[in-house]
Design an enzyme around this catalytic site. Structure first.
Site, PDB file in Angstrom:
ATOM      1  N   ASP A   8       0.995  -1.418   0.251  1.00  0.00           N
ATOM      2  CA  ASP A   8       0.368   0.206  -0.110  1.00  0.00           C
ATOM      3  C   ASP A   8       0.819   1.124   0.072  1.00  0.00           C
ATOM      4  O   ASP A   8       1.565   1.228   0.503  1.00  0.00           O
ATOM      5  CB  ASP A   8      -0.938  -0.192   1.018  1.00  0.00           C
ATOM      6  CG  ASP A   8      -2.014   0.873   1.255  1.00  0.00           C
ATOM      7  OD1 ASP A   8      -3.012   0.638   0.145  1.00  0.00           O
ATOM      8  OD2 ASP A   8      -2.314   2.379   1.533  1.00  0.00           O
ATOM      9  N   GLU A  10       0.642   6.385   0.127  1.00  0.00           N
ATOM     10  CA  GLU A  10       0.351   7.250   0.631  1.00  0.00           C
ATOM     11  C   GLU A  10       0.901   8.279  -0.442  1.00  0.00           C
ATOM     12  O   GLU A  10       2.377   8.177  -0.939  1.00  0.00           O
ATOM     13  CB  GLU A  10       0.060   7.979   1.651  1.00  0.00           C
ATOM     14  CG  GLU A  10      -0.388   6.802   2.858  1.00  0.00           C
ATOM     15  CD  GLU A  10      -1.691   6.614   2.314  1.00  0.00           C
ATOM     16  OE1 GLU A  10      -1.698   7.354   1.733  1.00  0.00           O
ATOM     17  OE2 GLU A  10      -2.180   5.054   3.196  1.00  0.00           O
ATOM     18  N   HIS A  58      -4.149  11.022   4.403  1.00  0.00           N
ATOM     19  CA  HIS A  58      -3.062  10.852   5.535  1.00  0.00           C
ATOM     20  C   HIS A  58      -1.917  10.870   6.753  1.00  0.00           C
ATOM     21  O   HIS A  58      -2.007  10.612   7.573  1.00  0.00           O
ATOM     22  CB  HIS A  58      -1.741   9.512   4.505  1.00  0.00           C
ATOM     23  CG  HIS A  58      -1.131  10.948   3.692  1.00  0.00           C
ATOM     24  ND1 HIS A  58      -0.711  12.014   3.872  1.00  0.00           N
ATOM     25  CD2 HIS A  58      -1.531  11.646   2.308  1.00  0.00           C
ATOM     26  CE1 HIS A  58      -0.129  12.426   3.402  1.00  0.00           C
ATOM     27  NE2 HIS A  58      -0.329  12.472   1.788  1.00  0.00           N
ATOM     28  N   HIS A 153      -6.073   7.606   7.064  1.00  0.00           N
ATOM     29  CA  HIS A 153      -5.006   6.364   5.973  1.00  0.00           C
ATOM     30  C   HIS A 153      -3.321   6.349   6.371  1.00  0.00           C
ATOM     31  O   HIS A 153      -2.895   7.462   6.473  1.00  0.00           O
ATOM     32  CB  HIS A 153      -5.128   7.062   4.681  1.00  0.00           C
ATOM     33  CG  HIS A 153      -7.106   7.019   3.945  1.00  0.00           C
ATOM     34  ND1 HIS A 153      -6.665   5.160   3.734  1.00  0.00           N
ATOM     35  CD2 HIS A 153      -8.098   7.170   3.990  1.00  0.00           C
ATOM     36  CE1 HIS A 153      -8.526   5.136   2.975  1.00  0.00           C
ATOM     37  NE2 HIS A 153      -9.031   6.479   4.058  1.00  0.00           N
ATOM     38  N   ASP A 158      -2.699   0.123   6.732  1.00  0.00           N
ATOM     39  CA  ASP A 158      -4.013   0.029   5.105  1.00  0.00           C
ATOM     40  C   ASP A 158      -3.058  -1.852   4.978  1.00  0.00           C
ATOM     41  O   ASP A 158      -3.815  -2.337   4.480  1.00  0.00           O
ATOM     42  CB  ASP A 158      -3.678   0.852   4.570  1.00  0.00           C
ATOM     43  CG  ASP A 158      -4.508   1.621   4.578  1.00  0.00           C
ATOM     44  OD1 ASP A 158      -5.663   1.773   5.670  1.00  0.00           O
ATOM     45  OD2 ASP A 158      -4.961   2.724   4.245  1.00  0.00           O
TER      46      ASP A 158
END
Length: 237
Positions: A8, A10, A58, A153, A158
């Site tokens: 994952d 960001e 985030h 997030h 995640d």
């Protein structure tokens, strides 16, 4: 063992070719759908400002990221590729993560991770739950995966949630159940279920022959029941 990497990211935005960059990346190793405990995680200096909309998602500010390693640093790019190795990469809406990871790898002069190696859990979810909400949050709620640790997030949390979702989407629990049933249905288990003790003989009668004769006389002479008469005639002793 089937090794896969759950990944994952960001970012500062949605489009790497418009100048948006990675700011966090996390990768978890799983084998046969279960986490091994090995992971890769890094915050990355994007070398640009952080848009307010992205920071709201985030919580990573320009001040926090300033001075963090850059993606091209060997401790990020090379370490990430070494960690992933030749394993398939699992991501939710994989096209988004793939675009950013491969863009950054290209800027660093490193080979991309080709599209066929990516497994998109969003596509898996849409096939299983057509017409339903299939965001990571929605899937966690559907599969009763706790979101209590997640305030914003974050790539690491995640990735952990996605690993649990991927297990569910891949039928991991059902497969575990099938394994239990298969184990219980092994030849040894079947033999155990099919083995019975020696069947006991009929119990010894405790009444005397004279007592049984008087009982029969009473039933036939006093009760005059056809049912009892049939039974006694069938078993005169």
């Amino acid at each position: 063992m089937s090794r896969e990497i759950v990944l994952d990211t960001e970012t500062t935005g949605f489009e790497p070719h418009l100048g948006h960059r990675l700011v966090e990346i996390a990768a978890l190793e799983i084998e046969d759908l279960l986490p091994t405990g090995r992971s890769f995680h890094a915050y990355i200096d994007p070398e640009r400002d952080m848009p307010a909309d992205a920071e709201r998602v985030h919580g990573l500010s320009s001040a926090f990221l300033r001075g963090k390693p850059k993606f091209a640093d060997p401790g990020i790019a090379h370490a990430l590729l070494d960690f992933i190795g030749e394993a398939p990469v699992v991501a939710h809406n994989a096209g988004f993560d793939r675009a950013f990871v491969n863009w950054e790898l290209g800027l660093a002069g490193l080979p991309e991770i080709p599209e066929p190696r990516w497994i998109d859990t969003l596509a898996l979810a849409r096939r299983r739950f057509p017409g339903m909400q299939n965001s990571l949050d929605a899937l966690c709620k559907r599969f009763r995966i706790s979101l209590s640790e997640r305030e914003k997030h974050g790539a690491l949390i995640d990735a952990r949630l996605l690993a649990a979702v991927y297990l569910e989407l891949s039928g991991g629990r059902e497969r575990g159940l099938e394994l239990t049933i298969e184990t219980a249905s092994s030849p040894a288990a079947s033999a155990a279920r099919g083995t019975y003790g020696v069947r006991p003989s009929a119990p010894t009668r405790l009444s005397t022959e004279a007592e049984r004769a008087r009982h029969k006389e009473f039933v036939l002479g006093t009760l005059k029941s056809d049912l009892w008469k049939t039974w006694l005639e069938a078993d005169p002793g």
